[in-house]
Design a protein around this motif. Structure first.
Motif, short mmCIF file in Angstrom:
data_model
loop_
_atom_site.label_atom_id
_atom_site.label_comp_id
_atom_site.label_asym_id
_atom_site.label_seq_id
_atom_site.Cartn_x
_atom_site.Cartn_y
_atom_site.Cartn_z
N VAL A 41 1.05 -1.13 -0.12
CA VAL A 41 -0.18 0.03 -0.16
C VAL A 41 1.04 1.31 -0.04
N ALA A 42 1.81 1.11 1.04
CA ALA A 42 2.78 2.18 0.92
C ALA A 42 3.33 2.46 -0.42
N ALA A 43 3.90 1.53 -1.18
CA ALA A 43 4.45 1.75 -2.45
C ALA A 43 3.55 2.40 -3.57
N LEU A 44 2.11 1.64 -3.54
CA LEU A 44 1.42 2.44 -4.50
C LEU A 44 1.02 3.63 -3.97
N SER A 45 0.74 3.98 -2.61
CA SER A 45 0.35 5.34 -2.50
C SER A 45 1.39 6.33 -2.65
N THR A 46 2.75 6.18 -2.47
CA THR A 46 3.73 6.91 -2.72
C THR A 46 3.96 7.55 -4.10
N ALA A 47 3.67 6.41 -5.03
CA ALA A 47 3.76 6.55 -6.43
C ALA A 47 2.56 7.42 -6.74
N TRP A 48 1.14 7.04 -6.29
CA TRP A 48 0.20 7.84 -6.70
C TRP A 48 0.58 9.28 -6.30
N HIS A 49 0.81 9.72 -4.97
CA HIS A 49 1.03 11.01 -4.58
C HIS A 49 2.06 11.66 -5.66
N TYR A 50 3.10 11.05 -5.99
CA TYR A 50 4.09 11.51 -6.91
C TYR A 50 4.34 10.71 -8.32
N PRO A 51 3.36 10.98 -9.00
CA PRO A 51 3.11 10.20 -10.35
C PRO A 51 4.66 10.39 -11.13
N ASP A 52 5.34 11.14 -10.86
CA ASP A 52 6.17 11.37 -11.96
C ASP A 52 7.57 10.92 -11.19
N ALA A 53 7.49 10.21 -10.06
CA ALA A 53 8.71 9.82 -9.35
C ALA A 53 9.28 8.54 -9.69
N PHE A 54 8.33 7.60 -10.00
CA PHE A 54 8.73 6.06 -10.22
C PHE A 54 8.22 5.58 -11.82
N ASP A 55 8.90 4.68 -12.29
CA ASP A 55 8.76 4.15 -13.36
C ASP A 55 7.92 3.04 -13.35
N SER A 56 8.36 2.19 -12.09
CA SER A 56 7.52 0.77 -11.92
C SER A 56 7.37 0.65 -10.52
N MET A 57 6.64 -0.64 -10.34
CA MET A 57 6.26 -0.79 -8.99
C MET A 57 6.35 -2.35 -8.89
N LEU A 58 6.67 -3.04 -7.70
CA LEU A 58 6.70 -4.56 -7.28
C LEU A 58 6.00 -4.41 -5.94
N VAL A 59 4.43 -5.06 -6.17
CA VAL A 59 3.83 -5.08 -5.01
C VAL A 59 3.57 -6.58 -4.89
N GLN A 60 3.74 -7.06 -3.40
CA GLN A 60 3.14 -8.59 -2.90
C GLN A 60 2.11 -8.61 -2.09
N SER A 61 1.28 -9.25 -2.16
CA SER A 61 0.10 -9.34 -1.18
C SER A 61 -0.26 -8.04 -0.70
N GLY A 62 -0.22 -6.93 -1.56
CA GLY A 62 -0.80 -5.58 -1.12
C GLY A 62 -1.99 -5.73 -0.32
N SER A 63 -2.29 -5.07 0.85
CA SER A 63 -3.36 -4.75 1.54
C SER A 63 -4.42 -3.80 0.89
N PHE A 64 -4.81 -4.19 -0.38
CA PHE A 64 -5.50 -3.18 -1.32
C PHE A 64 -6.99 -3.52 -0.87
N ALA A 65 -7.41 -3.17 0.49
CA ALA A 65 -8.79 -3.34 0.49
C ALA A 65 -9.61 -2.15 0.12
N PHE A 66 -10.61 -2.54 -0.23
CA PHE A 66 -11.68 -1.41 -0.87
C PHE A 66 -13.14 -1.70 -0.70
N THR A 67 -13.99 -0.86 -0.84
CA THR A 67 -15.33 -1.06 -0.64
C THR A 67 -16.04 -0.50 -1.84
N ASP A 68 -16.94 -0.94 -2.37
CA ASP A 68 -17.79 -0.59 -3.50
C ASP A 68 -18.94 0.34 -2.97
N ILE A 69 -19.40 -0.26 -1.81
CA ILE A 69 -20.68 0.25 -1.09
C ILE A 69 -20.58 -0.19 0.20
#
Lengths: 317, 378
Positions: free
Chosen positions: B257-285
């Motif tokens: 999550v930290a990897a994705l959110s860091t890259a999201w906040h700074y979209p020009d900082a990273f070319d690629s991302m390696l995420v393993q078992s990311g705790s990417f919980a979300f809700t639709d409703i």
């Protein structure tokens, strides 16, 4: 002296240069040897270990610095690099199409081999499946050679003023050398540098000792291989024509690591696909020497090759 | 009823000699094809298998053989599985979770570790071992004062063997860096893959959190620390490619999550991302049903799914099939592809643990840092 008569010693990977030292003792080194480490790319100058191995058997050594020379050439002759890049783009497109077609043909050939059918009709199918792979390889080989030749016509490499200057310098070094040593590394880079500077033409009477990727660049055809790369399918593929110092061997450096030699179907397909060559396994201990056009295995361990029946067999020398 | 052939042939009235013979003739847990039989031998009121496999009851009771001290339970697993577990042994009314006394294979993690059983066809990757032929990179200690997070931050930096100061290297920023080294042997993996030309030499920043669940759950200060403090400081000490094309960010679980959110906040900082078992919980409703530590994660993921932008160009995503997070990770892949991120996804019959993440490193790193293996013959 023709290239067929030139003395050649081919070796496998050299982690500690043990067999290189043995090989060096088989050539007359009354003058320095000319070393080519262009395959190491930017590490070309990091040659202290290999130089130590060479001096330990009583020979001197001069690095021809072909990688650095080419970098300089590219900087000073932008047309050369631009044309070569255009050539690379064209070759890349062709290669992608070749690989796409190759994967299906190889899959079919592997399946027919694995079936081990004894019916004569199905045996013929198997032969035909392998022959289709050979045809594609041949077609690709011819096309890549045409592209390289077409670009060479445009480039006239040997006549470019800066190339002429480098070739003259290199020729002077080679005149005072007793042999050429070619290290392993990035095969296409070795091949291109050998061609740009016309190394083989400038040294027809000199013996050559080459190892690993260096042996591949000298062959008639360059074939890349690895059965289990971390990405991609691991289908052996023809790159393009090599220098062609020898026509009868396909060197497979580090094959014991790179190929699954216990997979009979894969070994059989490799050997039969490239059956116009002897597909030689080069490990650390292999030393293959060609004297007066005749190959002999002179290493601690006898040389081996991929057999048409799917196993590794003693090399037919 | 899943049954072990060995235990099927054992009578409920087996003598202690027969039981001893059985114990001496086999290794445990007993792996017979896809059937794995967990065994405990000793005094107990009850014994259960404690595991983290999503989809199975968290506690599976072992059956006592007659009146003996031998307990067992068989479970069917897909081939290639790797299972971490403990045994819950109840004595005098108290349950204690213990390592399996009949199994010396242990997987370590920041909480101590678990017993581990390898299902049939699982092979521990030899490229994760310390191999003498592979030249070792070095681990530098790297300390900076962080304005964003406050206080000193100590990272380690992996510098590859044959480091050349005149070269320009790509940078990989790793969350939970020490854990990746200690429990996934990241340094040995890098040594081996670089030595084999399977990946190109790179410099790796092994960063570590102070307050992990806060900093890694989309904390903007963390992103600021990584991009505005850590990377510039690294660039002043090491010969790095100083554009996004040379940078990759990586993490597992909350680190993902930290990897994705860091890259999201700074979209020009990273070319690629390696995420393993990311705790990417979300809700639709509605509300999520996970623990409250997921609140900021769910909020972030919902926001990211609404306004993804393009945090990186290329991504590697992996997850264990035995994790509850498999569904979120599976659904992330088409989403990333849809926003133009070239994504490679890999799943394995494994759980939320460091050895699962270790086993996937070769594919992930070689996808993002391809080496010259195919063309180079040294």
């Amino acid at each position: 002296m023709t290239d067929d008569q030139r003395k050649i010693i081919l070796l496998g990977p050299q982690p500690n240069y043990a067999t290189l030292k043995t090989a060096m003792k088989r050539i007359d080194c009354d003058k320095p040897v000319a070393l080519i480490t262009a395959g190491w790319e930017t590490d070309e100058p990091e040659d202290s270990e290999v130089k130590q191995a060479i001096t330990s058997v009583g020979a001197d050594c001069v690095n021809l610095k072909l990688f650095a020379r080419t970098e300089q050439l590219f900087a000073d002759d932008p047309e050369l690099i631009q044309t070569l890049q255009a050539r690379q783009d064209e070759l890349r497109h062709l290669r992608n199409a070749y690989k796409e077609r190759l994967q299906y043909l190889l899959k079919a050939a592997r399946q027919t081999i694995r079936r081990q059918e004894t019916l004569i009709t199905l045996r013929a199918e198997r032969e035909s499946a392998i022959d289709m792979v050979r045809q594609l390889d041949r077609q690709y080989f011819v096309r890549t050679s045409q592209i390289v030749d077409d670009y060479e016509l445009r480039l006239q490499t040997a006549g470019r003023p800066l190339v002429v200057e480098h070739r003259r310098e290199i020729f002077e070094i080679l005149k005072g050398s007793s042999a050429i040593l070619i290290s392993g590394g990035h095969v296409a880079i070795i091949l291109n540098r050998l061609k740009i500077f016309g190394i083989l033409e400038a040294s027809k009477d000199l013996p050559i000792v080459a190892w690993s990727g260096g042996t591949m660049a000298l062959a008639d055809q360059v074939v890349f291989f690895h059965d289990a790369p971390p990405q991609g399918k691991g289908d052996p593929e023809v790159l393009r024509a090599g220098i062609g110092v020898f026509q009868d061997l396909l060197p497979l450096p580090d094959a014991t690591t790179r190929l699954n030699l216990s997979d009979q179907a894969r070994v059989e397909l490799f050997a039969r696909r490239f059956d116009r060559f002897r597909c030689v396994v080069f490990d650390e201990q292999t030393i293959l020497e060609r004297c007066d056009g005749v190959w002999s295995s002179v290493g601690m361990k006898s040389a081996t090759q991929l057999g048409n029946a799917g196993s590794v067999v003693g090399m037919n020398v | 009823m899943i049954a072990s052939r060995v235990f099927e042939n054992l009578s409920a009235t087996a003598s202690s000699d027969e039981i001893e013979r059985l114990l001496s003739q086999h290794t445990f847990p007993l792996v017979e094809g896809s059937t794995v039989t967990f065994v405990f031998f000793g005094e107990a009121e009850s014994v259960s298998l404690r595991h983290w496999i999503y989809g199975l009851p968290g506690s599976l009771p072992l059956t006592r053989l007659g009146k003996s001290d031998l307990w067992y339970h068989s479970v069917e697993f897909p081939t290639g599985s790797r299972i971490e577990y403990k045994l819950g042994v109840t004595r005098n009314g108290n349950e204690e979770w213990i390592f399996d006394p009949l199994n010396c294979q242990v997987a370590h993690d920041p909480f101590g570790g678990n017993s581990v059983v390898h299902g049939s066809d699982y092979i521990a990757p030899e490229w994760s071992n310390e191999i003498s032929e592979s030249q070792q990179g070095r681990l530098d200690t790297f300390s900076i004062q962080s304005q964003a997070l406050g206080g000193e931050r100590i990272s380690r930096v992996y510098v590859p063997a044959n480091f050349r100061p005149y070269r320009r290297y790509r940078l990989l920023v790793v969350h939970d860096g020490n854990d990746y080294v200690n429990f996934s042997r990241l340094n040995h993996v890098l040594d081996n893959l670089i030595a084999r030309n399977e990946i190109s030499p790179l410099i790796v920043a092994l960063s570590n959190p102070h307050d992990r669940l806060r900093e890694y759950a989309n904390d903007r200060r963390h992103a600021q620390h990584v991009v505005e403090e850590l990377i510039p400081e690294l660039e002043s000490h090491y010969p790095l490619i100083t554009t996004s094309s040379g940078r990759c960010i990586m993490g597992a679980s909350f680190g993902g999550v930290a990897a994705l959110s860091t890259a999201w906040h700074y979209p020009d900082a990273f070319d690629s991302m390696l995420v393993q078992s990311g705790s990417f919980a979300f809700t639709d409703i509605g509300q999520h049903s996970r623990s409250p530590v997921f609140d900021p994660v769910v909020e972030f993921m919902n926001q990211f799914r609404k306004h993804p932008g393009k945090p990186v160009k290329k991504a590697y995503v992996s997850c264990g099939v035995y994790e509850s997070l498999i569904y979120e990770n599976r659904s992330l892949v088409p989403f990333l592809n849809s926003i133009g991120i070239k994504t490679k996804f890999e799943e394995a019959f494994d759980g939320h643990n460091w050895e699962n993440w270790r086993d996937r490193l070769r594919t992930g790193l070689s996808w993002l840092f391809p080496g010259p293996l195919w063309e180079t013959y040294l």
